[in-house]
Scaffold this motif. Structure first.
Motif, PDB file in Angstrom:
ATOM      1  N   TYR A   1       6.502  11.183  -4.406  1.00 58.55           N
ATOM      2  CA  TYR A   1       5.098  11.368  -4.784  1.00 58.55           C
ATOM      3  C   TYR A   1       4.126  10.860  -3.718  1.00 58.55           C
ATOM      4  CZ  TYR A   1       6.723  12.352  -9.538  1.00 58.55           C
ATOM      5  OH  TYR A   1       7.334  12.903 -10.646  1.00 58.55           O
TER       6      TYR A   1
ATOM      7  N   LYS B   1       1.026  12.847  -2.956  1.00 60.70           N
ATOM      8  CA  LYS B   1       1.207  14.279  -2.720  1.00 60.70           C
ATOM      9  C   LYS B   1       0.936  15.084  -3.982  1.00 60.70           C
ATOM     10  CE  LYS B   1       4.922  13.527   0.658  1.00 60.70           C
ATOM     11  NZ  LYS B   1       6.370  13.733   0.925  1.00 60.70           N
ATOM     12  N   LYS B   2       1.311  14.504  -5.118  1.00 59.86           N
ATOM     13  CA  LYS B   2       1.151  15.216  -6.384  1.00 59.86           C
ATOM     14  C   LYS B   2       1.022  14.212  -7.524  1.00 59.86           C
ATOM     15  CE  LYS B   2       6.197  15.672  -6.687  1.00 59.86           C
ATOM     16  NZ  LYS B   2       7.337  16.589  -6.864  1.00 59.86           N
TER      17      LYS B   2
END
Length: 467
Positions: A393, A454-455
C-alpha cells in the motif's frame, strides 16, 4: 511471548516465540495485557543506573537545584511526548518503527529510522553492560573487565527469548529486590554519611543557579528524553482496548516520572552525600557485594528491554531493505553480540558525542510522528487518516518525514556541537524537534500528501483512524 496474545488455531505449533509482532501490527485480539503489567515492564527501563548517574553527575557538576530543575523539565517533555506516542501505538497496534512507514517516511524511508533506532539500543546495551562489568570488577578485581563484559553481554539473551510476557515476569520478580537494596543503601548513608548541610543547597564553586549551568543540564537530559518518549510504543501497542485511556496515560507518563524525577532525585541525594557521580562505584562502597548485586539487578532490568526494542528495530530494518526475516530471537542474539563488541571497543569513551546526536535524532523523529498524526492527518486531513505499514500500500519514499528528519537532524547536530551559539547548543534537541514538527506540516502541504499511499486499504477498522 506467550500464546495468550493470539488465539491458537487448530494445528498451530505451541511456540511462545511466534507472537512478537515484530513486523506487523498487534491485532485487536492480541491486545490483552493490562496497563499495570505494561507499565511494570517499562519501569525496568526507568530504574536503570543510568538515570541515577545523570542525577548525581549533574548535581556534582552544576549543583543540586540545577539538576532538579533539569529533571523536572525532562519529566514534563518526555511525559507529553510519551503520552502522545502511547496514544498512537495503542490506537493502531504499531510501534514507532512500523508507524513511521505510513507516518511520512514510506516503506524504505522508515528503514532510516529503524536502523538508527536499533543502533541506539545497541549503544545503550553496551553502556549498561559496561556499568555492570565495572561495578563487579570494583569488588572482584581479579576477574578482567573484558571477561565480565562478555559474560553480562551474553547473560541477557536467555532473559529475552520469549518476548514481552517474559519481561513482565522478570520485572515483577526483581522489583522487590531492587526496592529492598535501595532502602538499605539509604539507611546506611543516613547513619554513616559525613556530609553536613542541606543536599539541595549544594552548589560547586563558580556555578550559579539557572543560566548556562541549567541549560547544560537540560542538554545532558535531552538524549534520554528522546529514547524514553519513543520506547514506550513497543509496549503500549499491547494495551487492552477497555483500558485504553488509563493505559495510554500510565504507560506514557509514569515511567517518565520514575526515571527522570524519582531516579534523578535519588541520584542527586546519593551523589552529594557520597561526593561521587558514578553509582556503580558508590553503591559498591555503601553495600559491598550487595552494591555489586544491586548494580547487576538494575542493569539487567534495563538491558532486557534494550534488547527487546533493539531486536524489533533490526527485524524491521532487515525485512524492509533485504527481505531477510530470520525471526526476532536471531536479532536478540545479534544485538547482544554487537553490544559486546562496542563495550570491548570502548563505547564509553565516545558517550558524549553519541548521546548528543541520538537526542537530536530521536526527538526530531518523535516530533514528526506527532505532527503527522495530530496536524497532517487529523487537522489538515492530508493523506490517509490512519497509519499504514504494509508494503503493497506504500510508496518506497515519502519526502514528508524523510526530508524533515534529515534537515532537522543536520541543523540540530550543528547546533548541538556549538556552531550556533551556547544557547542553541544546550537546547539543540528541542530546537531540532520544533523544526521537524514545522517542516512535516510544510512539506505535507507542498506535496499534497500524494506520497503517503498507492491505494486506499479496505480492511482498516474505523477505531484505528486518527481522524
Amino acid at each position: 511471548m506467550v500464546e495468550i496474545l493470539q488465539p491458537k488455531v487448530e494445528g498451530q505449533q505451541n511456540d511462545e516465540r511466534k507472537d512478537d509482532f515484530a513486523l506487523e501490527k498487534v491485532p485487536t485480539e492480541g491486545r490483552t495485557m493490562s496497563w499495570i503489567s505494561i507499565t511494570n515492564v517499562t519501569l525496568g527501563v526507568a530504574t536503570a543506573m543510568l538515570f541515577i548517574q545523570m542525577g548525581s553527575l549533574m548535581a556534582m557538576s552544576f549543583g543540586a537545584v540545577n539538576a532538579l530543575l533539569a529533571a523536572v523539565y525532562a519529566t514534563v517533555v518526555a511525559g507529553i511526548l510519551g503520552v502522545g506516542i502511547c496514544y498512537l501505538a495503542a490506537k493502531t497496534g504499531l510501534n514507532v518503527n512500523l508507524m513511521a512507514r505510513g507516518g511520512g517516511f514510506g516503506y524504505f524511508g522508515a528503514s532510516i529510522t529503524s536502523l538508527i533506532y536499533a543502533l541506539n539500543f545497541i549503544m545503550y546495551c553496551a553502556i549498561e553492560g559496561a556499568i555492570m562489568a565495572s561495578a563487579v570488577h570494583e569488588y572482584i578485581s581479579f576477574v578482567p573487565v573484558w571477561g565480565l563484559m562478555i559474560f553480562f553481554g551474553l547473560a541477557v539473551i536467555p532473559l529475552n527469548w520469549f518476548g514481552i510476557k517474559q519481561l513482565d515476569k522478570l520485572q515483577k520478580w526483581s522489583m522487590p529486590i531492587f526496592i529492598i537494596l535501595l532502602s538499605i543503601a539509604f539507611f546506611i548513608v543516613l547513619n554513616q554519611s559525613t556530609f553536613e548541610g542541606n543536599v539541595w543547597a549544594y552548589l560547586p564553586e563558580g556555578v550559579e543557579i539557572g543560566g548556562v549551568s541549567l541549560l547544560a543540564c537540560i542538554g545532558i537530559m535531552n538524549g534520554l528524553v528522546g529514547i524514553m518518549a519513543l520506547l514506550v510504543s513497543d509496549y503500549a501497542r499491547f494495551i487492552k482496548k477497555e483500558e485504553f485511556k488509563i493505559g495510554v496515560f500510565a504507560v506514557g507518563f509514569i515511567p517518565q516520572v520514575v526515571c527522570f524525577l524519582i531516579m534523578g532525585i535519588i541520584g542527586i541525594w546519593f551523589g552529594v552525600h557520597m561526593g561521587e557521580a558514578n553509582p556503580g562505584i558508590f553503591f559498591v562502597q555503601i553495600l559491598g557485594i550487595g552494591g555489586a548485586l544491586f548494580t547487576i539487578l538494575t542493569q539487567l532490568r534495563i538491558n532486557i528491554t534494550n534488547l527487546y526494542s533493539g531486536s524489533l528495530s533490526l527485524a524491521n530494518f532487515f525485512e524492509n531493505v533485504f527481505k531477510f526475516k530470520p525471526g526476532r530471537n536471531f536479532w536478540v542474539a545479534f544485538t547482544s553480540i554487537a553490544a559486546i563488541i562496542l563495550m570491548l571497543g570502548g563505547v564509553m569513551d565516545h558517550l558524549g558525542s553519541l548521546l548528543t546526536f541520538q537526542g537530536v535524532f530521536l526527538l526530531s523523529w518523535a516530533a514528526i510522528l506527532l505532527s503527522d498524526a495530530l496536524v497532517v492527518k487529523k487537522m489538515l486531513k492530508i493523506g490517509p487518516r490512519y497509519f499504514e505499514h504494509r508494503q503493497e500500500y506504500l510508496y518506497a519514499w515519502n519526502p514528508v518525514g524523510v526530508v524533515s528528519l534529515i534537515i532537522a537532524s543536520v541543523v540540530g547536530s550543528i547546533a548541538a556541537f556549538g556552531y550556533m551559539g551556547v544557547f542553541l547548543q544546550n537546547v539543540a534537541a528541542f530546537f531540532a524537534a520544533v523544526l521537524a514538527f514545522i517542516l512535516t506540516i510544510v512539506i505535507a502541504i507542498a506535496t499534497k500528501g500524494k506520497y503517503y499511499s498507492k491505494k486506499q486499504a479496505q480492511d482498516i477498522s474505523s477505531e484505528e483512524y486518527i481522524a
